[in-house]
Design an enzyme around this catalytic site. Structure first.
Site, PDB file in Angstrom:
ATOM      1  N   PHE A  23       0.866  -1.178   0.000  1.00 30.29           N
ATOM      2  CA  PHE A  23       0.000   0.000   0.000  1.00 30.29           C
ATOM      3  C   PHE A  23       0.908   1.235   0.000  1.00 30.29           C
ATOM      4  O   PHE A  23       1.824   1.333   0.830  1.00 30.29           O
ATOM      5  CB  PHE A  23      -0.864  -0.039   1.259  1.00 30.29           C
ATOM      6  CG  PHE A  23      -2.008   0.923   1.247  1.00 30.29           C
ATOM      7  CD1 PHE A  23      -3.225   0.574   0.673  1.00 30.29           C
ATOM      8  CD2 PHE A  23      -1.889   2.176   1.823  1.00 30.29           C
ATOM      9  CE1 PHE A  23      -4.292   1.458   0.679  1.00 30.29           C
ATOM     10  CE2 PHE A  23      -2.953   3.064   1.829  1.00 30.29           C
ATOM     11  CZ  PHE A  23      -4.159   2.707   1.253  1.00 30.29           C
ATOM     12  N   ASP A  39       2.732  -5.548   8.151  1.00 33.96           N
ATOM     13  CA  ASP A  39       1.541  -4.706   8.176  1.00 33.96           C
ATOM     14  C   ASP A  39       0.332  -5.636   8.045  1.00 33.96           C
ATOM     15  O   ASP A  39       0.217  -6.380   7.063  1.00 33.96           O
ATOM     16  CB  ASP A  39       1.578  -3.682   7.036  1.00 33.96           C
ATOM     17  CG  ASP A  39       0.448  -2.684   7.134  1.00 33.96           C
ATOM     18  OD1 ASP A  39      -0.650  -3.071   7.590  1.00 33.96           O
ATOM     19  OD2 ASP A  39       0.651  -1.520   6.742  1.00 33.96           O
ATOM     20  N   TYR A  95     -10.237   0.060  11.447  1.00 31.31           N
ATOM     21  CA  TYR A  95     -11.494   0.494  10.812  1.00 31.31           C
ATOM     22  C   TYR A  95     -11.891  -0.428   9.672  1.00 31.31           C
ATOM     23  O   TYR A  95     -12.967  -0.301   9.125  1.00 31.31           O
ATOM     24  CB  TYR A  95     -11.401   1.939  10.301  1.00 31.31           C
ATOM     25  CG  TYR A  95     -10.165   2.243   9.486  1.00 31.31           C
ATOM     26  CD1 TYR A  95     -10.091   1.899   8.152  1.00 31.31           C
ATOM     27  CD2 TYR A  95      -9.069   2.870  10.064  1.00 31.31           C
ATOM     28  CE1 TYR A  95      -8.947   2.151   7.413  1.00 31.31           C
ATOM     29  CE2 TYR A  95      -7.925   3.131   9.343  1.00 31.31           C
ATOM     30  CZ  TYR A  95      -7.868   2.770   8.014  1.00 31.31           C
ATOM     31  OH  TYR A  95      -6.735   3.011   7.292  1.00 31.31           O
ATOM     32  N   LYS A  96     -11.003  -1.367   9.287  1.00 28.81           N
ATOM     33  CA  LYS A  96     -11.343  -2.302   8.209  1.00 28.81           C
ATOM     34  C   LYS A  96     -12.105  -3.482   8.823  1.00 28.81           C
ATOM     35  O   LYS A  96     -13.227  -3.307   9.278  1.00 28.81           O
ATOM     36  CB  LYS A  96     -10.072  -2.711   7.474  1.00 28.81           C
ATOM     37  CG  LYS A  96      -9.451  -1.514   6.710  1.00 28.81           C
ATOM     38  CD  LYS A  96      -8.107  -1.792   6.067  1.00 28.81           C
ATOM     39  CE  LYS A  96      -7.621  -0.533   5.341  1.00 28.81           C
ATOM     40  NZ  LYS A  96      -6.206  -0.563   5.009  1.00 28.81           N
ATOM     41  N   ARG A 147     -13.190  -4.645  -6.396  1.00 24.02           N
ATOM     42  CA  ARG A 147     -12.773  -5.359  -5.194  1.00 24.02           C
ATOM     43  C   ARG A 147     -13.971  -5.649  -4.285  1.00 24.02           C
ATOM     44  O   ARG A 147     -14.808  -4.770  -4.060  1.00 24.02           O
ATOM     45  CB  ARG A 147     -11.730  -4.509  -4.442  1.00 24.02           C
ATOM     46  CG  ARG A 147     -11.112  -5.198  -3.250  1.00 24.02           C
ATOM     47  CD  ARG A 147      -9.980  -4.368  -2.673  1.00 24.02           C
ATOM     48  NE  ARG A 147     -10.477  -3.151  -2.026  1.00 24.02           N
ATOM     49  CZ  ARG A 147      -9.784  -2.434  -1.139  1.00 24.02           C
ATOM     50  NH1 ARG A 147      -8.551  -2.796  -0.825  1.00 24.02           N
ATOM     51  NH2 ARG A 147     -10.296  -1.354  -0.594  1.00 24.02           N
TER      52      ARG A 147
HETATM   53  C1  PLP Z   1      -5.570   0.759   4.805  1.00 18.18           C
HETATM   54  C2  PLP Z   1      -4.078   0.734   4.815  1.00 18.18           C
HETATM   55  C3  PLP Z   1      -3.338   1.827   5.302  1.00 18.18           C
HETATM   56  C4  PLP Z   1      -4.016   3.101   5.735  1.00 18.18           C
HETATM   57  O1  PLP Z   1      -3.218   3.867   6.576  1.00 18.18           O
HETATM   58  P1  PLP Z   1      -3.887   5.000   7.482  1.00 18.18           P
HETATM   59  O2  PLP Z   1      -2.767   5.718   8.093  1.00 18.18           O
HETATM   60  O3  PLP Z   1      -4.788   4.314   8.461  1.00 18.18           O
HETATM   61  O4  PLP Z   1      -4.706   5.877   6.583  1.00 18.18           O
HETATM   62  C5  PLP Z   1      -1.968   1.690   5.356  1.00 18.18           C
HETATM   63  N1  PLP Z   1      -1.339   0.565   4.952  1.00 18.18           N
HETATM   64  C6  PLP Z   1      -2.023  -0.484   4.459  1.00 18.18           C
HETATM   65  C7  PLP Z   1      -1.288  -1.710   4.019  1.00 18.18           C
HETATM   66  C8  PLP Z   1      -3.412  -0.428   4.354  1.00 18.18           C
HETATM   67  O5  PLP Z   1      -4.088  -1.454   3.845  1.00 18.18           O
END
Ligand code: PLP
Length: 397
Positions: A113, A184, A209-210, A356
Site C-alpha cells: 500500500f 503490516d 477500521y477495516k 474489489r
Molecule cells: C488501509 C491501509 C493503510 C491506511 O493507513 P492510514 O494511516 O490508516 O490511513 C496503510 N497501509 C495499508 C497496508 C493499508 O491497507
C-alpha cells in the site's frame, strides 16, 4: 462453534444493501452508539478530567491493545493502540533501523500500500544517513533477501489482489540473514489467522477500521516482540510514551515495554467505539472466521466465473493463498462498481481496473454472495454501467 447468524444480528446493516466492503470500512455494531453515548455522558460528562484515573482512560490503549492482540497471536502486553497506521509504520521502521545500524536497506514489495512506502521514504530522507528503500515483485521477495538488508517491511495481504505472503517462511528466512521483519496486518487482522508470536515477527502494525469495525478513522495498533520491547528506541518520543509522563521531566526516558510506542493523548472516544466491536469478536474464533471466509470467497469466484465471463479473476484461486477479499479485473471497472453500488451491492474500485469485494463472515452469508452475483450479472450483461454519472470519478474510489 462461532454463531455467525448471531454476530450478523449485532450489526447495523442498511436494508436493501449487500455490503462487500468491510475490508475498507467495517459496518457499525448496533451496540456502539449506546456504548459511546454512555462514555460521553457518564465519563466525559460527569467525570471530566478525573476520567483519566476513575475510568482509567490512561490504561485504555494497552487494554484495548490486548484485546486486538488476541486476534493476531500477540501475547498480553505486546500491542498498544493509537494514532493512524501510517504513523505506526513510521515508528516500527524507525525503531527497527536503529537496531541494525550497520545496514542501510529497507526491502518491501511493489504491491504494498503506497502510504507504507511513502512513510519509509520520508523517514529515510529525515535520517539522511545513506539508507534506501528497495522494492521487489511480491513473488520475488524471498530471493531478494540478503545480508545487506536491515529491515523487511511487508503487508501480509495485498490490498488489491488479496494475495497473501507466507509470514512464517519469510520471517524465518529473513532472520537467518539477520534482517528485522515488520508485518503490516491492515488486511489481516480480523480477516485471516495470524500468529505473531509463533512466527517470531519483530514488529507488526495495523488498523482497526477495516475488518475490526472500529469506525472511520479508528486508531491503529503496533506490536513489538516482547524480546525487543524494552530495548527499542521510540523515534516519535511523545510524553505518553515516557516512563513517567506526569513527572514532566525535561529529559525523555522511554516507558516500560510496549507503552513506549504511545505518542500523545489517546483517542478515548474512538477506542470506546472499537470496544463494542471487540465484544463481537470475543464471540467467534479466528479459525471459524477464516474457514467461512474461504467458503464465501470460493463461492463468489465460482459464481462470477460461471455467470460473468467478462470479468477476469485477479486474486489467487487457492483460498489459502488469499486474504478475505476477491478482485476481478474489468476495463470499465470503475463505472461498473458505481452501477453496482447504485443497485445495492457495495464493493470498491482500485486502480487501474480492479473491482474489489470483501467477504466478512461476521455479517455476510452465502445467500448474499449469490444475490450479489445476480445483480452483478445484470450490471454487466445489460451494460447498466454505461451511463455518464457512473464514469465521474469521486475523491474516494
Ligand atoms: C488501509 C491501509 C493503510 C491506511 O493507513 P492510514 O494511516 O490508516 O490511513 C496503510 N497501509 C495499508 C497496508 C493499508 O491497507
Amino acid at each position: 462453534m462461532s454463531n455467525f447468524e448471531k454476530t450478523k444480528s449485532m450489526f447495523h446493516l442498511p436494508d436493501g444493501m449487500i455490503y462487500l466492503d468491510g475490508n475498507s470500512l467495517g459496518p457499525l455494531p448496533k451496540a456502539t452508539p449506546a456504548h459511546v453515548g454512555d462514555m460521553l455522558t457518564k465519563e466525559w460528562g460527569d467525570l471530566l478530567i478525573t476520567g483519566w484515573n476513575k475510568a482509567d482512560w490512561m490504561g485504555q490503549p494497552g487494554r484495548v491493545g490486548d484485546r486486538v492482540g488476541k486476534l493476531i497471536g500477540a501475547p498480553a502486553g505486546s500491542v498498544v493502540m493509537g494514532d493512524t497506521l501510517s504513523i505506526k509504520v513510521y515508528q516500527a521502521v524507525a525503531s527497527a533501523l536503529e537496531m541494525r545500524p550497520d545496514r542501510k536497506i529497507v526491502l518491501s514489495d511493489n504491491g504494498n500500500f503506497p502510504t507504507d512506502l511513502y512513510m519509509v521514504d520520508g523517514l529515510l530522507r529525515s535520517l539522511d544517513n545513506g539508507h534506501s528503500l528497495q522494492l521487489a515483485n511480491p513473488e520475488d521477495v524471498e530471493d531478494a533477501l540478503s545480508e545487506d538488508i536491515a529491515v523487511l517491511m511487508l503487508t501480509e495481504v495485498d490490498y488489491r489482489t488479496g494475495r497473501k505472503h507466507d509470514m512464517k517462511v519469510l520471517t524465518e528466512k529473513a532472520h537467518a540473514l539477520g534482517i528485522l521483519v515488520i508485518w503490516d496486518l491492515a488486511h489481516s487482522a480480523g480477516a485471516v489467522e495470524v500468529d505473531l508470536a509463533g512466527c517470531d515477527a519483530d514488529f507488526a502494525v495495523g488498523c482497526t477500521y477495516k475488518y475490526l469495525n472500529g469506525g472511520p478513522g479508528a486508531p491503529a495498533f503496533i506490536y513489538v516482540a516482547t524480546k525487543h520491547a524494552d530495548r527499542v528506541r521510540p523515534a516519535l518520543s511523545g510524553w505518553m510514551g515516557h516512563d513517567s509522563p506526569f513527572a514532566f521531566d525535561l529529559d525523555y526516558k522511554a516507558g516500560a515495554g510496549i507503552e513506549r510506542m504511545r505518542v500523545g493523548t489517546p483517542p478515548v472516544i474512538a477506542l470506546t467505539a472499537l470496544e463494542s466491536s471487540l465484544d463481537i469478536w470475543d464471540m467467534v474464533s479466528m479459525t471459524d472466521v477464516r474457514a467461512k471466509s474461504i467458503e464465501l470467497c470460493d463461492l463468489f469466484i465460482a459464481e462470477v466465473e460461471k455467470r460473468c465471463p467478462q470479468l477476469t479473476l485477479n486474486s489467487p484461486r487457492d483460498g489459502t493463498q488469499r486474504g478475505s477479499q476477491v478482485t476481478f479485473k474489468f476495463d470499465e471497472g470503475y463505472a461498473a462498481m458505481q452501477a453496482l453500488i447504485d443497485h445495492g451491492v457495495v464493493g470498491d474500485f482500485r486502480a487501474p481496473n480492479n473491482m474489489r469485494f470483501g467477504f466478512t463472515p461476521l455479517y455476510i452469508d452465502e445467500g448474499e454472495v449469490v444475490a450479489a452475483v445476480d445483480i452483478l450479472v445484470d450490471v454487466i450483461e445489460q451494460k447498466l454501467w454505461d451511463k455518464p454519472q457512473y464514469k465521474q470519478r469521486s475523491r474516494v474510489t
